[in-house]
Every structure is written in C-alpha cells, then in structure tokens.
Write an enzyme that holds these catalytic residues in place. Structure first.
Site, PDB file in Angstrom:
ATOM      1  N   ARG A  36       0.303  64.984  37.914  1.00 24.13           N
ATOM      2  CA  ARG A  36       1.658  64.911  38.467  1.00 24.13           C
ATOM      3  C   ARG A  36       2.092  66.243  39.089  1.00 24.13           C
ATOM      4  O   ARG A  36       2.885  66.245  40.034  1.00 24.13           O
ATOM      5  CB  ARG A  36       2.651  64.498  37.382  1.00 24.13           C
ATOM      6  N   LYS A 203      -0.080  42.591  27.617  1.00 27.79           N
ATOM      7  CA  LYS A 203       0.739  41.425  27.297  1.00 27.79           C
ATOM      8  C   LYS A 203       1.381  40.733  28.497  1.00 27.79           C
ATOM      9  O   LYS A 203       1.794  41.375  29.449  1.00 27.79           O
ATOM     10  CB  LYS A 203       1.852  41.868  26.352  1.00 27.79           C
ATOM     11  N   GLY A 354       0.566  52.892  34.189  1.00 26.05           N
ATOM     12  CA  GLY A 354       0.070  54.105  33.531  1.00 26.05           C
ATOM     13  C   GLY A 354      -1.392  54.024  33.127  1.00 26.05           C
ATOM     14  O   GLY A 354      -2.203  54.874  33.495  1.00 26.05           O
ATOM     15  N   GLY A 377       6.009  53.220  34.645  1.00 27.00           N
ATOM     16  CA  GLY A 377       7.124  52.266  34.615  1.00 27.00           C
ATOM     17  C   GLY A 377       7.753  52.059  35.976  1.00 27.00           C
ATOM     18  O   GLY A 377       8.121  50.944  36.344  1.00 27.00           O
TER      19      GLY A 377
HETATM   20  P1  ADP Z   1      -0.646  49.507  32.487  1.00 21.87           P
HETATM   21  O1  ADP Z   1      -0.214  50.723  31.695  1.00 21.87           O
HETATM   22  O2  ADP Z   1      -1.681  49.838  33.518  1.00 21.87           O
HETATM   23  O3  ADP Z   1       0.520  48.740  33.030  1.00 21.87           O
HETATM   24  P2  ADP Z   1      -0.856  47.906  30.080  1.00 21.87           P
HETATM   25  O4  ADP Z   1      -0.110  48.959  29.324  1.00 21.87           O
HETATM   26  O5  ADP Z   1      -0.208  46.617  30.330  1.00 21.87           O
HETATM   27  O6  ADP Z   1      -1.411  48.522  31.455  1.00 21.87           O
HETATM   28  O7  ADP Z   1      -2.192  47.524  29.298  1.00 21.87           O
HETATM   29  C1  ADP Z   1      -3.150  48.459  28.890  1.00 21.87           C
HETATM   30  C2  ADP Z   1      -3.756  48.085  27.563  1.00 21.87           C
HETATM   31  O8  ADP Z   1      -4.228  46.749  27.551  1.00 21.87           O
HETATM   32  C3  ADP Z   1      -4.942  48.961  27.217  1.00 21.87           C
HETATM   33  O9  ADP Z   1      -4.623  49.765  26.113  1.00 21.87           O
HETATM   34  C4  ADP Z   1      -6.055  47.959  26.896  1.00 21.87           C
HETATM   35  O10 ADP Z   1      -6.826  48.330  25.761  1.00 21.87           O
HETATM   36  C5  ADP Z   1      -5.278  46.693  26.638  1.00 21.87           C
HETATM   37  N1  ADP Z   1      -6.138  45.505  26.812  1.00 21.87           N
HETATM   38  C6  ADP Z   1      -6.740  45.071  27.930  1.00 21.87           C
HETATM   39  N2  ADP Z   1      -7.487  43.987  27.699  1.00 21.87           N
HETATM   40  C7  ADP Z   1      -7.373  43.690  26.391  1.00 21.87           C
HETATM   41  C8  ADP Z   1      -7.920  42.689  25.527  1.00 21.87           C
HETATM   42  N3  ADP Z   1      -8.752  41.749  25.978  1.00 21.87           N
HETATM   43  N4  ADP Z   1      -7.563  42.715  24.220  1.00 21.87           N
HETATM   44  C9  ADP Z   1      -6.727  43.665  23.754  1.00 21.87           C
HETATM   45  N5  ADP Z   1      -6.183  44.637  24.506  1.00 21.87           N
HETATM   46  C10 ADP Z   1      -6.504  44.652  25.810  1.00 21.87           C
HETATM   47 MG    MG Z   2       0.542  50.948  29.698  1.00 16.74          MG
END
Ligand code: ADP
Ligand code: MG
Length: 397
Positions: A36, A203, A354, A377
């Site tokens: 950053r 999720k 993130g 975010g």
């Molecule tokens: P971002 O920060 O890019 O928006 P998220 O915070 O939604 O992404 O998701 C990231 C997390 O999702 C990671 O910590 C990863 O381990 C978890 N994840 C991805 N696939 C699975 C899975 N099949 N089971 C459990 N956790 C998962």
């Molecule tokens: Mg995340």
C-alpha cells in the site's frame, strides 16, 4: 461520475493534504507487506515534483485505549516511506495542535511531512471514525487543497476523507484512487465483453450483494471456494462436512434459478477428512464424497472447465480464493485461476478482495494481472455496485 484528479490542480507552493491508506500489517515493529505504501508513491512523487508541500496522513489499525498508541504509531511507516521516496519525511507525532501547525508552516516547496495515525482521534469520542464535523474542518484548515489516494478507506465516511473533502474547495483523486476507479468501476459499469466474474472465498453471506450485482452485469459467473458448497447443497448434493450455510440454501436456489446458463459450478474436488494441511484423501466429483469428509479445493477437471470459460473473456473480475490457499495442499485451484488470468493476451483482468489480492501477489502473479486492488472491503463494496463515500465526496470534473 468523473472526478477531478491531482493532474487538474496547480500545486506549486500549495499546502497539499494527502490522505493515503497506509494501514499496513506490522509484526513486532516490522512492516510485513508494504504494497500500500509502494502504490501511493507515484502520487506523492508527482506532488513533490510539482513543488507542492505534502502533508501526508493515514489511519493504522484501531485505537481503543491509550496503550494502543505505541503499537499503532505511524512512525515506522514514515521511515519506510522515506526509504521508498529517497527523500526526508518529517514525522510529526501528533494529529493536531501547534507542533503540527508549526511543522506545516516550516514546509518548503517539494518537502513532505507525515502526521500521526488519524485514529488517535478515536480515543476522544471516535472523532475520526464518526466523521466529527469539527475534526474534518480543522484538518481541512491545515491545507490549501486535498488529494485523496486512500482507496482502501473509500467505503467509509471518516473525518480524514469525507470530512476534509466537504470543507475544502479542491478535493481530488490521487493516481492510485483514479486507477482503482478506472479498472473496477470500468469493469462493472462498462465492461468489454465477454465479461466473466469469478467468485469464491469463504461464505455466501459475505458476498450476497457481489453475486447479485455481478449476476446482472457479467456474461458468466464462475463460483468456487467455500461458498460453492452451499450452492451444491441447494442442487441436492451431499457435501459432507464442507463449508455450509444452512440459512443461505434458499438464496442459493434463487440465484441458481436466476443465473441459469450463467452460473458455472465446480465439477470435481479435493477431499479430506480433517481441516489440516495434508494431501487430499481423494479427488473426484461431489458424489464421491465419503462420510465425514469435506472439500478444501476444486479439482483439475474444474480448472479445465473454468479455464475454458475464461479463455474467451475480454474482462475478468475475480474475488475470493478457490480453496484453502493458506495450505500447500489446497492452493492448486487458486493458482490455476491466477494462471488462467495470466494467460489472457487481450483482456482486462482485475482481482479484488483482501485474501484474493494477497494470494495473487504471494503466488507471483502481480505483473501478469492488469489490476490487483489495494482495497479489500472497498473493492468488494465497489463490486456490489455501491457508491463509495470517499469517492463521492471529491470534486466533479
Ligand atoms: P477475499 O478476502 O478475497 O474477499 P474471503 O475472505 O471471502 O476472500 O475468503 C478467503 C478465505 O476463504 C480463505 O481464508 C480461504 O481459506 C477460505 N476458503 C476458500 N475455500 C474454502 C473451502 N473450500 N473451505 C474452507 N475455506 C475456504
Ligand atoms: Mg477476506
């Protein structure tokens, strides 16, 4: 809406307030990821080269007690900035008062100072985070013009972005903010087609609005990661102990109905009986899952299927890892998607979120992807189609 940028201002001799997002991870006093700071250098260099007097500030973490101040000081960040700029950065260890005002009046053209963590003001009634009108007005009074380059904070209306902007005539975007708007905003509002969205991560509940918005805008929506299992359950499959949100099954059904022909789900998986970093017990279609097993990654057939969809795209937006990429044994899907993006010759590829951004950088794809967002975010809210208050508050062209 087109916003003025730092290029639209005459900066020579001006006191330039610059809001950056230097909310970087720090462990034992060491910055573990300075991306950053690196990303804000072009804006700062430009201001100084033009003869502006830069007054730089940022938040860092959360400040709830007096004791938090020691670990949340921006001093170490100002030292890293000094190294990256190759120029003295005077650090002022307060957020207001005569010490800061004197330091600003002593600044000469082309010089830069940085003041302390804006959230130190949160100790006194959350003034920064609640956009206290007096605070925004005070900070605005310290400068002649305002440059906002803090995309990572643009989804929040705080005193140090919205508060200042509403008290100063010339409030403009820095180069980083401009780039984020151009790529993420461009993809969502006016994409070159075919436009493929890839969504994953933990999720469904975190990403409902992102899925809904991109389902309307994109030509194809690929779903992987933890959220895929709630969709597979909605189709009637046994998903064992894979990540699952029972209260989102109905929503998943509706989305599948609405996105018929558009949504693409994984077709094979990496199964294991424990959430730990050991080799998968087997790989195959969801119907192969055994009792007590979960899936922590997508499989090779899925990657082939996804790569085929991605191959023809002219715009790709990706948010959310395809599996538990933190574990060596379950990062193949995430690396495979990075690779599919990197292989596109004539397309705009964008990574937001993130963990997804961290993964793409960690796996070495930083230079092979058009734009990796610095806003976790903020990039998500932008992908949801929301107006970001930090951007909205800037002067229109
Ligand atoms: P971002 O920060 O890019 O928006 P998220 O915070 O939604 O992404 O998701 C990231 C997390 O999702 C990671 O910590 C990863 O381990 C978890 N994840 C991805 N696939 C699975 C899975 N099949 N089971 C459990 N956790 C998962
Ligand atoms: Mg995340």
């Amino acid at each position: 809406m087109a916003k003025k940028t730092v290029r639209d201002l005459k900066l020579k001799g001006k006191k330039v307030l610059v809001r950056v997002d230097f909310n970087v991870p720090i462990q034992n006093g060491n910055i573990t990821d300075d991306n950053r700071i690196v990303q804000a250098i072009p804006t700062l260099k430009y201001i100084l080269d033009q003869g502006g007097r830069a007054i730089v500030f940022s938040h860092l973490g959360r400040v709830k007690t007096e004791e938090d101040k020691a670990s949340k000081s921006l001093k170490v960040v100002s030292e890293r900035l000094e190294e990256l700029l190759g120029k003295e950065v005077k650090f002022v260890p307060v957020t207001r008062g005569s010490e800061l005002e004197v330091a600003i009046s002593n600044l000469k053209d082309g010089e830069i100072l940085m003041f302390e963590n804006t959230r130190f003001e949160d100790l006194d009634g959350n003034k920064e985070s609640k956009n206290n009108p007096e605070l925004g007005k005070y900070w605005a009074s310290l400068g002649d013009v305002f440059v906002n380059d803090a995309f990572g904070t643009a989804h929040r209306a705080h005193a140090s972005n919205v508060g200042i902007a509403s008290n100063i005539k010339d409030s403009v975007a820095g180069f980083l903010l401009e780039k984020e708007i151009k790529f993420i905003g461009g993809a969502v509002d006016n994409p070159k087609r075919p436009f493929v969205a890839i969504l994953g991560g933990a999720k469904v509940s975190d990403k409902i609005s992102v899925i809904e918005n991109l389902l309307e805008k994109a030509d194809k929506v690929i779903i992987g990661g933890g959220m895929a299992y709630t969709f597979l359950n909605a189709q009637g499959y046994d998903i064992g102990t894979s990540l699952f949100e029972a209260d989102k099954v109905e929503l998943a059904k509706n989305l599948l109905e609405k996105g018929k022909g558009k949504i693409i789900l994984p077709v094979d998986f990496a199964f294991t009986d424990k959430f730990e970093d050991k080799a998968p017990t087997h790989v195959g279609p969801i119907t192969d899952i055994k009792e007590g097993e979960m899936s922590l990654d997508i499989g090779p057939k899925t990657l082939e299927l996804f790569a085929k969809e991605i191959k023809n795209a002219k715009t790709v937006v990706w948010n959310g890892p395809m599996g538990v990429f933190e574990m060596d044994n379950y990062r193949k899907g995430t690396i495979g998607v990075c690779e599919a993006l990197a292989n596109l010759k004539d397309a705009i590829t964008i990574v937001g979120g993130g963990d997804s951004a961290a993964a793409a950088i960690q796996f070495g794809y930083e230079d092979k992807i058009t734009h990796i967002s610095t806003g976790g975010g903020a990039s998500l809210e932008y992908l949801e189609g929301k107006v970001l208050p930090g951007v909205a508050a800037l002067s229109d062209k």
